[in-house]
Write an enzyme that holds these catalytic residues in place. Structure first.
Site, PDB file in Angstrom:
ATOM      1  N   SER A  93      -3.267  -7.856   2.594  1.00 24.81           N
ATOM      2  CA  SER A  93      -3.545  -7.753   4.027  1.00 24.81           C
ATOM      3  C   SER A  93      -3.918  -9.115   4.595  1.00 24.81           C
ATOM      4  O   SER A  93      -3.503  -9.496   5.688  1.00 24.81           O
ATOM      5  CB  SER A  93      -4.662  -6.744   4.264  1.00 24.81           C
ATOM      6  OG  SER A  93      -4.215  -5.445   3.934  1.00 24.81           O
ATOM      7  N   ARG A 130      -3.152  -6.392  -8.899  1.00 26.27           N
ATOM      8  CA  ARG A 130      -2.222  -7.444  -8.554  1.00 26.27           C
ATOM      9  C   ARG A 130      -2.368  -8.669  -9.415  1.00 26.27           C
ATOM     10  O   ARG A 130      -1.457  -9.132 -10.031  1.00 26.27           O
ATOM     11  CB  ARG A 130      -2.413  -7.822  -7.091  1.00 26.27           C
ATOM     12  CG  ARG A 130      -1.115  -7.857  -6.332  1.00 26.27           C
ATOM     13  CD  ARG A 130      -1.377  -8.098  -4.886  1.00 26.27           C
ATOM     14  NE  ARG A 130      -2.775  -8.384  -4.668  1.00 26.27           N
ATOM     15  CZ  ARG A 130      -3.444  -8.081  -3.576  1.00 26.27           C
ATOM     16  NH1 ARG A 130      -2.827  -7.454  -2.616  1.00 26.27           N
ATOM     17  NH2 ARG A 130      -4.695  -8.392  -3.429  1.00 26.27           N
ATOM     18  N   HIS A 189       0.831  -1.211   0.000  1.00 21.79           N
ATOM     19  CA  HIS A 189       0.000   0.000   0.000  1.00 21.79           C
ATOM     20  C   HIS A 189       0.867   1.262   0.000  1.00 21.79           C
ATOM     21  O   HIS A 189       0.611   2.195  -0.746  1.00 21.79           O
ATOM     22  CB  HIS A 189      -0.896   0.033   1.246  1.00 21.79           C
ATOM     23  CG  HIS A 189      -1.914  -1.054   1.308  1.00 21.79           C
ATOM     24  ND1 HIS A 189      -2.119  -1.826   2.432  1.00 21.79           N
ATOM     25  CD2 HIS A 189      -2.804  -1.512   0.390  1.00 21.79           C
ATOM     26  CE1 HIS A 189      -3.080  -2.699   2.211  1.00 21.79           C
ATOM     27  NE2 HIS A 189      -3.507  -2.533   0.971  1.00 21.79           N
ATOM     28  N   LYS A 221     -16.102  -8.995   8.322  1.00 23.17           N
ATOM     29  CA  LYS A 221     -16.087  -9.812   9.531  1.00 23.17           C
ATOM     30  C   LYS A 221     -14.691 -10.275   9.923  1.00 23.17           C
ATOM     31  O   LYS A 221     -14.406 -10.538  11.069  1.00 23.17           O
ATOM     32  CB  LYS A 221     -16.983 -11.050   9.319  1.00 23.17           C
ATOM     33  CG  LYS A 221     -18.464 -10.721   9.348  1.00 23.17           C
ATOM     34  CD  LYS A 221     -19.288 -11.935   8.994  1.00 23.17           C
ATOM     35  CE  LYS A 221     -20.719 -11.539   8.662  1.00 23.17           C
ATOM     36  NZ  LYS A 221     -21.434 -12.625   7.989  1.00 23.17           N
TER      37      LYS A 221
END
Lengths: 167, 167, 167, 167, 167, 167
Positions: free
Chosen positions: E137, E99, E23, E47
Site C-alpha cells: 500500500s 512478502r 490483497h 498517521k
C-alpha cells in the site's frame, strides 16, 4: 587479572517505554557475566513514548529492585552519546538484546559506530529467554491500548502504571 | 562479587580450519571481558576439512600464543557436546562471532539448544573487527587453493602451513 | 461450500530424519485447519540420513498415531515431485513449518516453484510452537550422536530408536 | 571519457550447471550496461554437478548465442581466482545476480574479498526478472530428476541435454 | 469432521490503505482453503493514512465484491485486539501475506503474541502471487502521489478513488 | 557499440540529509562504470530532515566537486517519480548502495516497481567501501546532535554545516 579487571562493568541502555519481562530477563543474564551493571534509561524516547522520562526511570528502578540480581545494579538516566557515557563510566561492555533479523542489522550498525567512537568498549549481544522472544515495548503498548491483558508480559509495577495510563 | 565470580571463564569453540585473523581478533576482544578464555578446537571438522585435528590444535596454540592476550588463555581439543564441556569447565559463557544474517539464524538456534542443555552458560555474541568481516575459514581455503595470497588474512604460522599443504 | 470443499486435504511433506516434537506440533496445528492431513515421508533423505526410509515411515506412523489428532491422518511414502503428488491426491494445501530467515528464503523459492508446477495447491506456512523453535532434525541428531539427552525433543518411540542406533 | 572507458568489459562468472532462463535474462540486462560481457564458466562445479565442464561450456555458448545480445559476448572457461581473471581481462565489473537474502550475505562476503584481491574491479549486483526469481540451477535439476517439465525454466538446448541425461 | 469443522472461518486483517491487487489475490487464495473469510478493516490506519476508515471499508467491499470468490466473504471494521476479534468470531485462522524478510520478522512476532492471546487461532501465512510481490500500500500511494499510473496495481474502484484524492 | 551506448548515463538518487563519505565513495565507484553520473537530490526528505533542499543540493555539489571523479558528474534536484526522471534523462541505470539486509528488501521492492515503471532502466546495486558500511545519514545526524565528532564520517563542507546547525 588486575584488580581493575575483576570489577568489570557493563551498560545496558534503552528507552524502556515500558520495561518488559524480556528486559528484566536480560538484566539477570548480564549480571552473571559482569560485576556490575548500569542500566541507562534514555531521556528521549521518541514521539510514540507513553511514559515520561521520570516514570520510566522509576519503573526500571522498582522492577529491577524487586529481583535479587547476581551483581551490583545501578539505574541512571542519560542523554547524549552512549559511547561517551560508556567511556566515562569505564564500562567494558554495552549489553544489547538480540531478537530478530531486523534488530540485528540495526544493532550491528550501531555497534560498529560505537566501536569507532569508543574503541575499548565491546558490544555484547545476549539472547532473551525464549518465552520473551515475541516481546517488545511497542507490542506491549499495543496490547495495553486495546484493553488486552499485559500481566504476563511486564513486571507487576508496570501493570499498575498501565492501568493508570489507560484509564 | 563472590570469589568465584571474579574468575569468570568463557569458552570459544570452533573448528579453526584454519584459524584466521578474524578468530584472533575475537579472542582478543573476549579476553577483555573475561578472566580466562578456553579455546576449544573441535576434533571433527567435517568433510571439507583441510587440516588435521592435530594441525588445527597446534596452529591455534601458536597463533594465539604469538599475541599478548589480556586474559589467561588455554587451547584444548574437544569432542562431544559443547554444552557439556562448558558445564564441566564451569564456563559462564560461550563466545560466538557474529558476522552475517545466515550466521545469526544458525547461531540463534544453537544458542537456544545449548541454553536448554546447560542453563547456566550464556551464549555471548561478539562482533569481529570490521576489517575481518568478509573473512571465513572457507573463503580463505578457497583463496589459498587457487593460488591467491592469504598473508593478510591469517596469522603468519598459518601462511606457512598453507604453503606446505598446497605444494 | 460444495461437498468437495468441506473435505479439504493438506499434505505435510518431509524427510523426518527423525520426526521431532516440532513436527508433531505442526501436524496438530494443521489438523485444526483441514479435514485430513497426509504426511508424506520422502524416500530419499540425503547423504546425512541416519534412519532408513522404512524406519522413518514407521517412526512417523507410530509417533503421530500416539496423539489424538483433530483430523483424519494418513502417512505415506513418496518419491518424485511433491507438486505432482499434491495434485494426484487432490490436496488444497502443502503445509510447511516456518522457523527462521534462511528457512524462509528456501521455502519461498520452493513454494513459488510448486505453485508453477501445481497452480491449485497453495503452500501454507505455519509457525511451530515457541518451545520447538530451536529444534531441527539435524540438531537433534547432533545432540544424540554426542551422547546428549533427546527425551524432551522427540516422541518416545524415536528416543528408543536413537538408543538402538547410537549403541 | 577516454577511449578506453568507452569499451568497458564485465565478467559474469558461474558454474551454470545448467544455465537457466534466469541466467540468460541477467546476461541480457548486463549487456545493456557494458560494451562487452565475458561469461566465465567455472571448471569445477562441486560434487553435485550434473553436467561436465565441456557440456556446461557448450550449453552456455549455444544458449547465449541463440539470443541477439546488445553487446559483444564471449564465453570462456576458467579455474583459479575470479579476481585474477577479472584483472587479467581488464574487466571493470563482476556481474552477480541477486535473488534472496541468503544469496546476498554470501555475495556480499565474496564481493568484499574480490575487492580486496582486485581493487579496480567493482562487483555489480543486478536483479533477475521477476519471472525467474524462484529459479536456481539446483531447483531445476531437482525438477528434472523427478521427471518434471523444465521447458519453461531453461533454454531449449538445455531441455534436450536434460532429456539425454535423465534417460 | 464435526459439523463445526466443516465451516471453518478465517480472518484477514489489515488497514487496506488502499486495498491492492496483492490483497485481492490473497483473498482468493485464502478462499480456497476456508469456508468463509472475514476481511477485518482496521479503524486506525496510522498517521500516513490516505483514506478514511469509511473509504477503506467501502473500497474493500466493492473490490472484493467484484470478484467471484470461492467462499463466503464478509467485510467488517474493527478496533481493539485482533486476537479477541478472532476468538469472538470463532475463527480458526488469521491470514497474513508473506512478502519479505523484514515482513517475516514482524509477522512472526505478531503471530506469537496472537497465539498467546488466543490459543485456538492459528496464524496462516500465504504467499502473494509473484506478480504482486513488489506491491505494498505504501509504494502504491507513493506512485500515485507522484502522478504515476496505478492502474495495474489496484482494483478499478481504487484507481478512481485515487484520482479524486490526488486532484 | 553504437554511439549512443558509449555514452551511458546512470542516476544516483537520494535525500542526502546529509551526504556522507559512504555516498561519495559510491559516486566514485559508479563513475568507473558509466560515462556520466547524475546525482538526483530528492526535494522532500521526510519529517526528520535536518537540512533544507537547497542546503542538501549545495552540499552534494560541493562535496562531489571536491573530488576528481572519473566521469562527468551532474547534480540536480528532483521531485516526482524516479522512474520517470530516469527515462526522461535517458539513463541506463539507477545506482543504489547496498548495505544491509533490511536495506536489501526495500531496495528489491523499489527496484521491481521501478522496472515496471521504466522497463529500460536497470537498477544497479553497488557495495560501499567496508569502512563506510556502518554509515547512514540517520546515524550521522544522531552522532552530531549528541555532540559527537563527525569529521571522519562526512566531507569537510558537511562538517562545517553541522557546526552551524547544531550551535
Amino acid at each position: 587479572m588486575s584488580e581493575n579487571k575483576s570489577k568489570r562493568m557493563a551498560i545496558y541502555p534503552g528507552t524502556f517505554d515500558p520495561v518488559t519481562n524480556g528486559h528484566i530477563s536480560l538484566m539477570e543474564r548480564a549480571c552473571h557475566l559482569f560485576d556490575s551493571l548500569t542500566i541507562a534509561v534514555s531521556k528521549s524516547a521518541g514521539k510514540s513514548a507513553m511514559f515520561s522520562f521520570q516514570e520510566r526511570l522509576d519503573m526500571v528502578k522498582q522492577a529491577s529492585g524487586d529481583k535479587s540480581m547476581a551483581c551490583e545494579l545501578k539505574v541512571i538516566g542519560f542523554e547524549g552519546l552512549l559511547a561517551e557515557l560508556a567511556q566515562r563510566e569505564k564500562a567494558v561492555a554495552i549489553i544489547r538484546g538480540l531478537r530478530a533479523v531486523s534488530d540485528f542489522e540495526y544493532e550491528f550498525q550501531m555497534a560498529l559506530m560505537n566501536r569507532k567512537l569508543a574503541r575499548d568498549v565491546e558490544t555484547v549481544f545476549l539472547m532473551p529467554s525464549l518465552s520473551w522472544v515475541y516481546l517488545s515495548s511497542t507490542i506491549v503498548k499495543d496490547v495495553a491500548r486495546h484493553g488486552g491483558d499485559v500481566e504476563d508480559l511486564v513486571p507487576t509495577n508496570v501493570v499498575k502504571m498501565f492501568e493508570q495510563k489507560i484509564k
